[in-house]
Design a protein around this motif. Structure first.
Motif, short mmCIF file in Angstrom:
data_model
loop_
_atom_site.label_atom_id
_atom_site.label_comp_id
_atom_site.label_asym_id
_atom_site.label_seq_id
_atom_site.Cartn_x
_atom_site.Cartn_y
_atom_site.Cartn_z
N LYS A 125 0.83 -1.21 0.00
CA LYS A 125 0.00 0.00 0.00
C LYS A 125 0.86 1.25 0.00
O LYS A 125 0.61 2.19 -0.76
CB LYS A 125 -0.94 0.00 1.20
CG LYS A 125 -2.01 -1.06 1.12
CD LYS A 125 -2.85 -1.10 2.37
CE LYS A 125 -3.82 -2.26 2.34
NZ LYS A 125 -4.58 -2.38 3.57
N TRP A 126 1.89 1.28 0.86
CA TRP A 126 2.78 2.46 0.91
C TRP A 126 3.51 2.66 -0.41
O TRP A 126 3.67 3.80 -0.87
CB TRP A 126 3.77 2.35 2.07
CG TRP A 126 3.14 2.72 3.38
CD1 TRP A 126 2.86 1.89 4.43
CD2 TRP A 126 2.66 4.01 3.77
NE1 TRP A 126 2.25 2.57 5.45
CE2 TRP A 126 2.12 3.89 5.07
CE3 TRP A 126 2.64 5.26 3.16
CZ2 TRP A 126 1.56 4.96 5.76
CZ3 TRP A 126 2.09 6.33 3.85
CH2 TRP A 126 1.56 6.17 5.12
N GLU A 127 3.95 1.58 -1.04
CA GLU A 127 4.63 1.69 -2.33
C GLU A 127 3.71 2.30 -3.38
O GLU A 127 4.10 3.15 -4.18
CB GLU A 127 5.14 0.32 -2.79
CG GLU A 127 6.34 -0.16 -1.99
CD GLU A 127 6.73 -1.59 -2.33
OE1 GLU A 127 6.16 -2.19 -3.28
OE2 GLU A 127 7.61 -2.13 -1.62
N PHE A 128 2.46 1.84 -3.39
CA PHE A 128 1.49 2.40 -4.34
C PHE A 128 1.29 3.89 -4.10
O PHE A 128 1.37 4.70 -5.03
CB PHE A 128 0.14 1.66 -4.23
CG PHE A 128 -0.96 2.38 -4.96
CD1 PHE A 128 -1.08 2.28 -6.33
CD2 PHE A 128 -1.86 3.19 -4.27
CE1 PHE A 128 -2.09 2.96 -7.01
CE2 PHE A 128 -2.87 3.87 -4.95
CZ PHE A 128 -2.98 3.75 -6.32
N TRP A 129 0.99 4.28 -2.85
CA TRP A 129 0.70 5.68 -2.56
C TRP A 129 1.92 6.57 -2.79
O TRP A 129 1.79 7.71 -3.25
CB TRP A 129 0.14 5.85 -1.15
CG TRP A 129 -1.24 5.27 -1.04
CD1 TRP A 129 -1.62 4.15 -0.35
CD2 TRP A 129 -2.43 5.75 -1.70
NE1 TRP A 129 -2.96 3.91 -0.53
CE2 TRP A 129 -3.49 4.87 -1.36
CE3 TRP A 129 -2.70 6.82 -2.54
CZ2 TRP A 129 -4.78 5.04 -1.82
CZ3 TRP A 129 -4.01 6.99 -3.00
CH2 TRP A 129 -5.03 6.11 -2.64
N ASP A 130 3.12 6.08 -2.50
CA ASP A 130 4.33 6.84 -2.79
C ASP A 130 4.50 7.06 -4.29
O ASP A 130 4.83 8.15 -4.74
CB ASP A 130 5.58 6.13 -2.23
CG ASP A 130 5.71 6.26 -0.73
OD1 ASP A 130 5.02 7.12 -0.12
OD2 ASP A 130 6.50 5.49 -0.14
N CYS A 131 4.24 6.00 -5.06
CA CYS A 131 4.34 6.11 -6.51
C CYS A 131 3.32 7.11 -7.05
O CYS A 131 3.67 8.00 -7.82
CB CYS A 131 4.14 4.73 -7.15
SG CYS A 131 4.22 4.75 -8.96
N LEU A 132 2.07 6.97 -6.64
CA LEU A 132 1.02 7.87 -7.11
C LEU A 132 1.31 9.31 -6.72
O LEU A 132 1.13 10.23 -7.52
CB LEU A 132 -0.35 7.42 -6.59
CG LEU A 132 -1.55 8.21 -7.11
CD1 LEU A 132 -1.64 8.15 -8.63
CD2 LEU A 132 -2.83 7.71 -6.46
N ASN A 133 1.77 9.51 -5.50
CA ASN A 133 2.12 10.86 -5.04
C ASN A 133 3.21 11.46 -5.93
O ASN A 133 3.11 12.62 -6.34
CB ASN A 133 2.59 10.80 -3.58
CG ASN A 133 2.86 12.17 -3.01
OD1 ASN A 133 2.14 13.12 -3.27
ND2 ASN A 133 3.93 12.26 -2.23
N GLY A 134 4.23 10.68 -6.25
CA GLY A 134 5.30 11.15 -7.13
C GLY A 134 4.81 11.48 -8.52
O GLY A 134 5.20 12.49 -9.12
#
Length: 147
Positions: A125-134
């Protein structure tokens, strides 16, 4: 399926998002539904197609990204008449893709994202949200963005 219609500088764009469950055996059915709804760009989630490629079918170009496990997977179906305006397709992983196109004098960024569901671990989940945020942060303020 949800759709939004935007107008600006001489064009009308209809963008939709659809969790297809799987695209296998459904591609033509999905395209028919998009044609009926006059959708120009569809963001597809859970395609379950692996690899990264583009396929043309019945007036739409499919651009997708999926992992080898054949789960998840995201993609775009772009009406052929708009495909010539595409300037970039960026495949981040099997959950996030970005399509950029020029419409008139404007650059439009369309982000297709498939968020991890409740049963998955915090790391994914954190990897997804970090990617989307970037991805969202990298979109210029000069661009129109659809997520």
């Amino acid at each position: 399926m949800g759709a939004g219609k935007g107008k600006g500088r001489g064009y009308s764009l209809r963008v939709a998002s659809w969790n297809v469950g799987t695209l296998s055996g459904k591609l033509l059915e999905v395209i028919d539904a998009l044609k009926r709804c006059k959708v120009h760009i569809a963001c597809l989630q859970e395609t379950r197609w692996k690899g990264q490629r583009g396929v043309e079918r019945n007036g739409y170009k499919l651009l997708h990204s999926g992992a080898d496990g054949a789960k998840n997977g995201v993609g775009f179906l772009v009406a052929i008449e708009l495909h010539k305006n595409v300037i970039e397709v960026k495949r981040y992983n099997d959950r996030v893709m970005v399509l950029r196109l020029v419409l008139g004098v404007e650059v439009v960024a369309v982000v297709c994202a498939y968020a991890p569901h409740v049963g998955l671990g915090d790391q994914e989940k954190w990897e997804f949200w970090d990617c989307l945020n970037g991805v969202v942060r990298d979109v210029s303020t000069e661009e129109t963005i659809y997520v």
